[in-house]
Motif scaffolding. Structure first.
Motif, PDB file in Angstrom:
ATOM      1  N   ASP A 104       0.832  -1.210   0.000  1.00  0.00           N
ATOM      2  CA  ASP A 104       0.000   0.000   0.000  1.00  0.00           C
ATOM      3  C   ASP A 104       0.863   1.254   0.000  1.00  0.00           C
ATOM      4  O   ASP A 104       0.591   2.211  -0.729  1.00  0.00           O
ATOM      5  N   LEU A 105       1.894   1.244   0.822  1.00  0.00           N
ATOM      6  CA  LEU A 105       2.797   2.391   0.878  1.00  0.00           C
ATOM      7  C   LEU A 105       3.523   2.567  -0.448  1.00  0.00           C
ATOM      8  O   LEU A 105       3.641   3.681  -0.966  1.00  0.00           O
ATOM      9  N   GLU A 106       3.976   1.478  -1.024  1.00  0.00           N
ATOM     10  CA  GLU A 106       4.665   1.540  -2.315  1.00  0.00           C
ATOM     11  C   GLU A 106       3.734   2.069  -3.395  1.00  0.00           C
ATOM     12  O   GLU A 106       4.134   2.878  -4.226  1.00  0.00           O
ATOM     13  N   PHE A 107       2.484   1.644  -3.388  1.00  0.00           N
ATOM     14  CA  PHE A 107       1.506   2.117  -4.362  1.00  0.00           C
ATOM     15  C   PHE A 107       1.332   3.627  -4.249  1.00  0.00           C
ATOM     16  O   PHE A 107       1.309   4.344  -5.251  1.00  0.00           O
ATOM     17  N   ALA A 108       1.231   4.128  -3.010  1.00  0.00           N
ATOM     18  CA  ALA A 108       1.049   5.564  -2.793  1.00  0.00           C
ATOM     19  C   ALA A 108       2.278   6.350  -3.253  1.00  0.00           C
ATOM     20  O   ALA A 108       2.153   7.385  -3.920  1.00  0.00           O
ATOM     21  N   LEU A 109       3.469   5.877  -2.916  1.00  0.00           N
ATOM     22  CA  LEU A 109       4.694   6.591  -3.293  1.00  0.00           C
ATOM     23  C   LEU A 109       4.948   6.504  -4.800  1.00  0.00           C
ATOM     24  O   LEU A 109       5.480   7.435  -5.400  1.00  0.00           O
ATOM     25  N   ARG A 110       4.583   5.399  -5.412  1.00  0.00           N
ATOM     26  CA  ARG A 110       4.741   5.247  -6.864  1.00  0.00           C
ATOM     27  C   ARG A 110       3.957   6.341  -7.592  1.00  0.00           C
ATOM     28  O   ARG A 110       4.424   6.898  -8.588  1.00  0.00           O
ATOM     29  N   ALA A 111       2.773   6.680  -7.085  1.00  0.00           N
ATOM     30  CA  ALA A 111       1.950   7.718  -7.714  1.00  0.00           C
ATOM     31  C   ALA A 111       2.674   9.072  -7.711  1.00  0.00           C
ATOM     32  O   ALA A 111       2.561   9.845  -8.658  1.00  0.00           O
ATOM     33  N   PHE A 112       3.443   9.365  -6.652  1.00  0.00           N
ATOM     34  CA  PHE A 112       4.230  10.603  -6.606  1.00  0.00           C
ATOM     35  C   PHE A 112       5.279  10.614  -7.715  1.00  0.00           C
ATOM     36  O   PHE A 112       5.477  11.614  -8.392  1.00  0.00           O
ATOM     37  N   LEU A 113       5.965   9.493  -7.874  1.00  0.00           N
ATOM     38  CA  LEU A 113       7.021   9.418  -8.900  1.00  0.00           C
ATOM     39  C   LEU A 113       6.439   9.569 -10.299  1.00  0.00           C
ATOM     40  O   LEU A 113       7.023  10.229 -11.153  1.00  0.00           O
ATOM     41  N   ILE A 114       5.283   8.967 -10.532  1.00  0.00           N
ATOM     42  CA  ILE A 114       4.636   9.092 -11.846  1.00  0.00           C
ATOM     43  C   ILE A 114       4.252  10.543 -12.103  1.00  0.00           C
ATOM     44  O   ILE A 114       4.470  11.080 -13.189  1.00  0.00           O
ATOM     45  N   LYS A 115       3.704  11.217 -11.090  1.00  0.00           N
ATOM     46  CA  LYS A 115       3.337  12.632 -11.241  1.00  0.00           C
ATOM     47  C   LYS A 115       4.570  13.500 -11.514  1.00  0.00           C
ATOM     48  O   LYS A 115       4.512  14.442 -12.297  1.00  0.00           O
ATOM     49  N   LEU A 116       5.683  13.178 -10.859  1.00  0.00           N
ATOM     50  CA  LEU A 116       6.908  13.951 -11.083  1.00  0.00           C
ATOM     51  C   LEU A 116       7.394  13.857 -12.519  1.00  0.00           C
ATOM     52  O   LEU A 116       7.918  14.822 -13.067  1.00  0.00           O
ATOM     53  N   THR A 117       7.229  12.698 -13.131  1.00  0.00           N
ATOM     54  CA  THR A 117       7.721  12.529 -14.501  1.00  0.00           C
ATOM     55  C   THR A 117       6.947  13.388 -15.504  1.00  0.00           C
ATOM     56  O   THR A 117       7.446  13.650 -16.590  1.00  0.00           O
ATOM     57  N   VAL A 118       5.755  13.821 -15.137  1.00  0.00           N
ATOM     58  CA  VAL A 118       4.951  14.643 -16.050  1.00  0.00           C
ATOM     59  C   VAL A 118       4.730  16.060 -15.521  1.00  0.00           C
ATOM     60  O   VAL A 118       3.864  16.777 -15.998  1.00  0.00           O
ATOM     61  N   ALA A 119       5.526  16.477 -14.532  1.00  0.00           N
ATOM     62  CA  ALA A 119       5.333  17.786 -13.893  1.00  0.00           C
ATOM     63  C   ALA A 119       5.999  18.934 -14.632  1.00  0.00           C
ATOM     64  O   ALA A 119       5.791  20.091 -14.274  1.00  0.00           O
ATOM     65  N   GLU A 120       6.787  18.654 -15.659  1.00  0.00           N
ATOM     66  CA  GLU A 120       7.539  19.722 -16.317  1.00  0.00           C
ATOM     67  C   GLU A 120       6.677  20.887 -16.805  1.00  0.00           C
ATOM     68  O   GLU A 120       7.072  22.040 -16.658  1.00  0.00           O
ATOM     69  N   PRO A 121       5.486  20.648 -17.368  1.00  0.00           N
ATOM     70  CA  PRO A 121       4.692  21.791 -17.849  1.00  0.00           C
ATOM     71  C   PRO A 121       4.318  22.809 -16.772  1.00  0.00           C
ATOM     72  O   PRO A 121       4.078  23.967 -17.074  1.00  0.00           O
TER      73      PRO A 121
END
Length: 196
Positions: A104-121
């Motif tokens: 569960d913790l890994e799932f939550a933290l994975r979502a942060f990393l995915i958001k970071l990869t598309v945060a450039e705009p």
């Protein structure tokens, strides 16, 4: 301690991804790796990797004690005035009694990393002569005798005169971890020279 260790490992990867995203260093200073089943950019340049690793792992005893409120990656212009801040606001429930569901913790933290990869705009363009640093904000200061506390130095970061413009990126609230990631930019009406 297990929760704090996972958070520190996550912060190390997240800071590396943010620095890569901002383009401060050539792409060869990073390497594509898989972390929590997400492809991330990990710093491999020895000095850069060492700085990121030492600052994030240096937070471990303070996260374990519940003292860390925010971990911030601050980007500056040539006058050392902040132009952008990536803020991780976190709260770790130290008294969480039941067994940590690592998936569960890994799932939550994975979502942060995915958001970071598309945060450039939503980020600002980087000045060619700027700098950056990792800063931690504590809920209370550790005791004077705390050996780990002596490794941290007070920041000389100039503060904005007006409330910043905040752009939320991701948040999670699942015991034992509550974390928000957001960007702070100076208000459009912020005076250009805060020292004046």
């Amino acid at each position: 301690g297990q929760i704090a260790q996972v958070v520190v490992e996550f912060l190390e990867v997240a800071v590396s991804c943010i620095v890569f995203l901002k383009g401060f260093y050539p792409p060869r200073a990073f390497e594509r790796r898989r972390y929590m089943n997400v492809v991330v950019q990990k710093a491999v340049h020895p000095e850069l990797a060492s700085y990121i690793h030492s600052t994030t792992t240096g937070l471990l005893p303070f996260i374990q004690k519940g003292l860390v409120e925010r971990v911030v990656v601050i980007f500056y212009d040539k006058e050392h005035v902040p132009i952008e801040k990536f803020v991780f606001k976190l709260s770790v429930n130290q008294s969480y009694g039941s067994k940590l569901e690592e998936a569960d913790l890994e799932f939550a933290l994975r979502a942060f990393l995915i958001k970071l990869t598309v945060a450039e705009p939503v980020t600002k363009s980087r000045p060619s002569d700027g700098s950056w640093e990792v800063t931690a904000y504590f809920r209370s200061l550790p005791g004077d005798g705390d050996r780990e506390a002596q490794l941290w130095i007070p920041t000389d970061t100039k503060l904005w005169m007006q409330a910043p413009h905040i752009t939320p990126i991701k948040s999670v609230s699942c015991d034992p971890l509550k974390m928000q990631l957001y960007l702070e930019h100076p208000s459009p009406t912020e005076p250009k020279n805060p020292a004046a």
